[in-house]
Design a protein around this motif. Structure first.
Motif, PDB file in Angstrom:
ATOM      1  N   ALA A 269       0.838  -1.203   0.000  1.00 28.28           N
ATOM      2  CA  ALA A 269       0.000   0.000   0.000  1.00 28.28           C
ATOM      3  C   ALA A 269       0.872   1.251   0.000  1.00 28.28           C
ATOM      4  O   ALA A 269       0.627   2.210  -0.752  1.00 28.28           O
ATOM      5  N   VAL A 270       1.944   1.250   0.834  1.00 33.37           N
ATOM      6  CA  VAL A 270       2.877   2.379   0.881  1.00 33.37           C
ATOM      7  C   VAL A 270       3.492   2.600  -0.505  1.00 33.37           C
ATOM      8  O   VAL A 270       3.584   3.734  -1.000  1.00 33.37           O
ATOM      9  N   GLY A 271       3.879   1.487  -1.158  1.00 35.57           N
ATOM     10  CA  GLY A 271       4.469   1.567  -2.495  1.00 35.57           C
ATOM     11  C   GLY A 271       3.530   2.229  -3.482  1.00 35.57           C
ATOM     12  O   GLY A 271       3.915   3.127  -4.238  1.00 35.57           O
ATOM     13  N   ILE A 272       2.268   1.779  -3.435  1.00 36.46           N
ATOM     14  CA  ILE A 272       1.275   2.337  -4.361  1.00 36.46           C
ATOM     15  C   ILE A 272       1.076   3.830  -4.096  1.00 36.46           C
ATOM     16  O   ILE A 272       1.032   4.654  -5.029  1.00 36.46           O
ATOM     17  N   LEU A 273       0.999   4.205  -2.807  1.00 35.98           N
ATOM     18  CA  LEU A 273       0.834   5.618  -2.443  1.00 35.98           C
ATOM     19  C   LEU A 273       2.009   6.455  -2.951  1.00 35.98           C
ATOM     20  O   LEU A 273       1.827   7.529  -3.541  1.00 35.98           O
ATOM     21  N   LEU A 274       3.234   5.932  -2.729  1.00 30.59           N
ATOM     22  CA  LEU A 274       4.445   6.627  -3.206  1.00 30.59           C
ATOM     23  C   LEU A 274       4.364   6.858  -4.708  1.00 30.59           C
ATOM     24  O   LEU A 274       4.604   7.966  -5.200  1.00 30.59           O
ATOM     25  N   ALA A 275       4.008   5.783  -5.419  1.00 30.24           N
ATOM     26  CA  ALA A 275       3.950   5.875  -6.874  1.00 30.24           C
ATOM     27  C   ALA A 275       2.934   6.925  -7.301  1.00 30.24           C
ATOM     28  O   ALA A 275       3.179   7.739  -8.194  1.00 30.24           O
TER      29      ALA A 275
ATOM     30  N   LEU B 105       6.394   1.851  -7.228  1.00 33.25           N
ATOM     31  CA  LEU B 105       5.977   0.698  -8.032  1.00 33.25           C
ATOM     32  C   LEU B 105       6.769  -0.544  -7.629  1.00 33.25           C
ATOM     33  O   LEU B 105       6.194  -1.627  -7.431  1.00 33.25           O
ATOM     34  N   ALA B 106       8.092  -0.367  -7.488  1.00 32.82           N
ATOM     35  CA  ALA B 106       8.949  -1.501  -7.132  1.00 32.82           C
ATOM     36  C   ALA B 106       8.507  -2.100  -5.805  1.00 32.82           C
ATOM     37  O   ALA B 106       8.348  -3.330  -5.665  1.00 32.82           O
ATOM     38  N   LEU B 107       8.224  -1.218  -4.837  1.00 32.49           N
ATOM     39  CA  LEU B 107       7.816  -1.673  -3.511  1.00 32.49           C
ATOM     40  C   LEU B 107       6.493  -2.437  -3.592  1.00 32.49           C
ATOM     41  O   LEU B 107       6.341  -3.527  -3.038  1.00 32.49           O
ATOM     42  N   ALA B 108       5.541  -1.853  -4.338  1.00 33.46           N
ATOM     43  CA  ALA B 108       4.219  -2.470  -4.458  1.00 33.46           C
ATOM     44  C   ALA B 108       4.328  -3.854  -5.100  1.00 33.46           C
ATOM     45  O   ALA B 108       3.742  -4.827  -4.634  1.00 33.46           O
ATOM     46  N   VAL B 109       5.104  -3.913  -6.201  1.00 39.59           N
ATOM     47  CA  VAL B 109       5.220  -5.185  -6.933  1.00 39.59           C
ATOM     48  C   VAL B 109       5.899  -6.240  -6.066  1.00 39.59           C
ATOM     49  O   VAL B 109       5.425  -7.383  -5.952  1.00 39.59           O
ATOM     50  N   THR B 110       7.009  -5.866  -5.405  1.00 38.91           N
ATOM     51  CA  THR B 110       7.727  -6.823  -4.566  1.00 38.91           C
ATOM     52  C   THR B 110       6.814  -7.352  -3.455  1.00 38.91           C
ATOM     53  O   THR B 110       6.688  -8.565  -3.244  1.00 38.91           O
ATOM     54  N   ALA B 111       6.165  -6.400  -2.749  1.00 40.29           N
ATOM     55  CA  ALA B 111       5.297  -6.796  -1.638  1.00 40.29           C
ATOM     56  C   ALA B 111       4.199  -7.720  -2.143  1.00 40.29           C
ATOM     57  O   ALA B 111       3.892  -8.752  -1.536  1.00 40.29           O
ATOM     58  N   GLY B 112       3.617  -7.349  -3.275  1.00 41.60           N
ATOM     59  CA  GLY B 112       2.538  -8.161  -3.850  1.00 41.60           C
ATOM     60  C   GLY B 112       3.011  -9.568  -4.166  1.00 41.60           C
ATOM     61  O   GLY B 112       2.342 -10.554  -3.834  1.00 41.60           O
ATOM     62  N   THR B 113       4.176  -9.642  -4.813  1.00 38.44           N
ATOM     63  CA  THR B 113       4.696 -10.952  -5.195  1.00 38.44           C
ATOM     64  C   THR B 113       4.941 -11.831  -3.970  1.00 38.44           C
ATOM     65  O   THR B 113       4.503 -12.980  -3.915  1.00 38.44           O
TER      66      THR B 113
END
Lengths: 276, 226
Positions: free
Chosen positions: A258-264, B23-31
Motif C-alpha cells: 500500500a505504501v508503495g502504491i501511495l508513493l507511486a 511501483l517496485a515496492l508495491a510489486v515486490t510486496a505483492g509478489t
C-alpha cells in the motif's frame, strides 16, 4: 334426499380410499424395490448337528451347535425353513417353519433354540443395526434357553432384568471389556458366566443364552455385527491462535504494498503538476 | 529565470524516482504476499471403496460362512508408538486415544508435543482403511504443537509410523486438504475400508479469539508405500 349427501360422502370416501391405497402401495413399495435382508442363522440347540434347508434347498449342511452361519442375503418374501438331522430327508425334519416372513432391507437372526418348555423352536429376531455414536458399542442379550426368567449383569450390576425366553435386552455402552454373568431373576444364583466380553467399538455384540437349565447344558453363543461405527463429532486440535499466521499473516506485506502504491501515486501527481 | 526553469527540470526526476520506487515496492510486496498465501489443496485421498458402500456380496449360497459363537476376545494391540516426518523435523510420541465423552469429539492428547492415534479405527498394520493421527497445531497453554507446520507438507513427503516392536511403516503424502470444520467429510477420513492410508489431522485457517477455535481442519493423506 337425505340419502344423497351420504352417498356422495361414501363415493368420496371410496375415491379417497382408493387414492390413499394407491399411495400406500407406492409408499410401501413392492418387494423387488427393497434391498435384500441379511439373515444369520444361529444354532442354540445343544447336542444336535443339523442340516438347514431354505425353500427345500440345503443351505447350511452339518451345522454344529454353538455356531453362527451367514449372513444369507435374501430378498423379501416368505420362506420355508426346515432343520433335519444331517443327511436326513426334508420330510423327516426335526423342526419346520413354513411361510416365515422375511421383510426387505432388514438384518435378522434366525435362532434355533429350546423354548421355555425345552421344545425346539425357531425364532426370528430383528437386529438393531442403527449407527452407533463414536466410541460406543451395542450389547444385545437374548434369552433362548429352556430356563426361567433371568437377570443379565455386567460388572456385578444388573443391566437387563427379568428377561424371559424369546425376549431380549439391549443397550448402547462405551466400548470396552465387561465381565458379564447371568443369574436367576431377582437372585444372585448364577446360571452362566462370568464371561469377559470384549465389546468392540462400532460393533453390535449379540449374546444368546442357550441350552437347558434342567439338563445343565446352558451356554452362551455370540454373534457380531460390525460396521456400525460413526466418525467423531470433530477434531479440536488447537486453541492458541498462533497458527493463524500460517495462512493469513501477510498484513505487513500488504502494508508495504500500500505504501508503495501511495508513493507511486504521489510521484505521478508531482510529475503531472510539474509539467504544467 | 534560470533557477525558476531549473526547478521544473529536476522535479520530474525526483517524482519519477518516487514513482519507480513506489511501483517496485508495491510489486515486490505483492509478489511475496502471493507466494506466501496459504498452500493450496492438492491431491485427493485414495479411497477405492466409498465409506458408505456395503461390502461386496459374498459368493452367494455356494458356501455360507460359519463363525464360532464363542465370546469375542480382545485382539492384540496394534498401536503405533511414534510418528516421524523428516520434512517437518518432527518425531513425536503417539498416544492411543478415543473419544472425549463430554463432547463426542476426537480426544486429541492435551500435551501439544504428543499426537493421538484413533484407537477405534484401523491400527498400525492395517491392510485397509484410514489410520488416523491427530495433533495440536498449538495450544494457549503450551504454545506451538507437533503439527504446527503440518499444512506445509508437499506431495511425496514421507511419513514414518513406528509400531509395536520398533517395526516401521512408511507412507507418502498424496493429498493436502483444508476444510471448514462445519463441512469436513469426517466419515471419509475415519473410514475403516478402502486402501490402507494414514490420515493426519490438525487445526488451521483463521482463529477466532472469542471462541478460541480455528475455523478449519487441515488434513494430510498419505498412502502406504509398498
Amino acid at each position: 334426499m337425505r340419502i344423497l349427501p351420504f352417498r356422495r360422502a361414501a363415493a368420496f370416501g371410496a375415491v379417497t380410499l382408493l387414492a390413499l391405497g394407491g399411495l400406500g402401495a407406492m409408499a410401501t413399495s413392492p418387494a423387488y424395490a427393497k434391498a435384500n435382508s441379511q439373515v444369520t442363522v444361529v444354532h442354540g440347540i445343544p447336542g444336535q448337528a443339523v442340516d438347514v434347508y431354505v425353500n427345500g434347498e440345503k443351505t447350511v449342511p452339518n451345522f454344529q451347535p454353538g455356531k453362527v452361519a451367514g449372513p444369507l442375503s435374501l430378498p423379501a418374501g416368505e420362506y420355508d425353513i426346515a432343520l433335519t438331522k444331517p443327511g436326513d430327508a426334508i420330510g423327516s425334519a426335526l423342526l419346520k417353519v413354513d411361510n416365515a416372513e422375511v421383510p426387505g432391507d432388514a438384518n435378522i437372526s434366525l435362532v434355533a433354540h429350546l423354548n421355555a418348555e425345552g421344545e425346539p423352536a425357531l425364532t426370528p429376531f430383528v437386529n438393531d443395526t442403527a449407527k452407533l455414536a463414536a466410541g460406543k458399542t451395542r450389547l444385545i442379550v437374548r434369552h433362548a434357553a429352556a430356563a426361567p426368567a433371568v437377570d443379565i449383569r455386567a460388572g456385578g450390576e444388573p443391566v437387563f432384568e427379568g428377561v424371559t425366553n424369546g425376549k431380549e435386552g439391549k443397550a448402547d455402552l462405551d466400548a470396552g471389556t465387561v465381565s458379564a454373568d447371568v443369574v436367576l431373576a431377582g437372585t444372585d444364583t448364577r446360571v452362566l458366566g462370568p464371561a469377559d466380553l470384549d465389546l468392540k467399538e462400532g460393533t453390535a455384540t449379540i449374546v444368546y443364552a442357550v441350552g437347558s437349565a434342567e439338563d445343565e447344558t446352558l451356554d452362551l453363543v455370540t454373534q457380531s455385527i460390525t460396521g456400525l461405527h460413526s466418525a467423531p463429532g470433530g477434531v479440536p486440535s488447537g486453541d492458541g491462535g498462533r497458527a493463524d499466521g500460517n495462512g493469513n499473516g501477510n498484513l505487513p506485506l500488504y502494508g508495504a504494498g500500500a505504501v508503495g502504491i501511495l508513493l507511486a501515486l504521489f510521484g505521478l501527481a508531482r510529475l503531472v503538476t510539474g509539467r504544467r | 529565470m534560470n533557477s525558476h526553469r531549473g526547478t521544473p527540470r529536476t522535479r520530474p526526476g525526483r517524482a519519477l524516482t518516487l514513482v519507480l520506487l513506489g511501483l517496485a515496492l508495491a510489486v515486490t510486496a505483492g509478489t511475496v504476499a502471493c507466494q506466501s498465501q496459504p498452500a493450496d489443496d492438492f491431491g485427493a485421498p485414495a479411497v477405492t471403496t466409498p465409506a458408505s458402500s456395503p461390502p461386496p456380496p459374498t459368493a452367494a449360497a455356494a458356501a455360507v460362512a460359519i463363525q464360532d459363537g464363542a465370546p469375542p476376545k480382545s485382539t492384540a494391540a496394534d498401536v503405533p508408538a511414534r510418528l516421524r516426518i523428516p520434512a517437518l523435523d518432527l518425531d513425536a510420541t503417539v498416544d492411543a486415544v478415543g473419544i472425549d465423552a463430554a463432547t463426542g469429539e476426537f480426544a486429541v492428547p492435551p500435551s501439544v508435543d504428543r499426537v493421538g492415534w484413533y484407537r477405534y479405527g484401523p491400527g498400525f498394520s492395517a491392510k485397509a482403511g484410514s489410520i488416523v493421527v491427530a495433533g495440536h497445531v498449538d495450544s494457549a497453554a503450551e504454545g506451538k504443537g507437533a503439527f504446527f507446520r503440518l499444512g506445509s507438507l508437499e506431495a511425496g513427503d514421507s511419513v514414518t509410523l513406528t509400531g509395536p516392536g520398533g517395526k516401521e511403516r512408511v507412507f507418502e503424502v498424496i493429498a493436502r486438504e483444508r476444510y471448514r470444520k462445519t463441512a469436513i467429510p469426517l466419515d471419509k477420513y475415519f473410514a475403516r475400508d478402502g486402501t490402507a492410508r494414514l490420515t493426519l489431522i490438525t487445526c488451521g485457517g483463521p482463529f477466532d479469539p472469542k471462541t478460541r477455535h480455528y475455523r478449519d481442519n487441515v488434513v494430510i493423506t498419505a498412502a502406504a508405500r509398498g
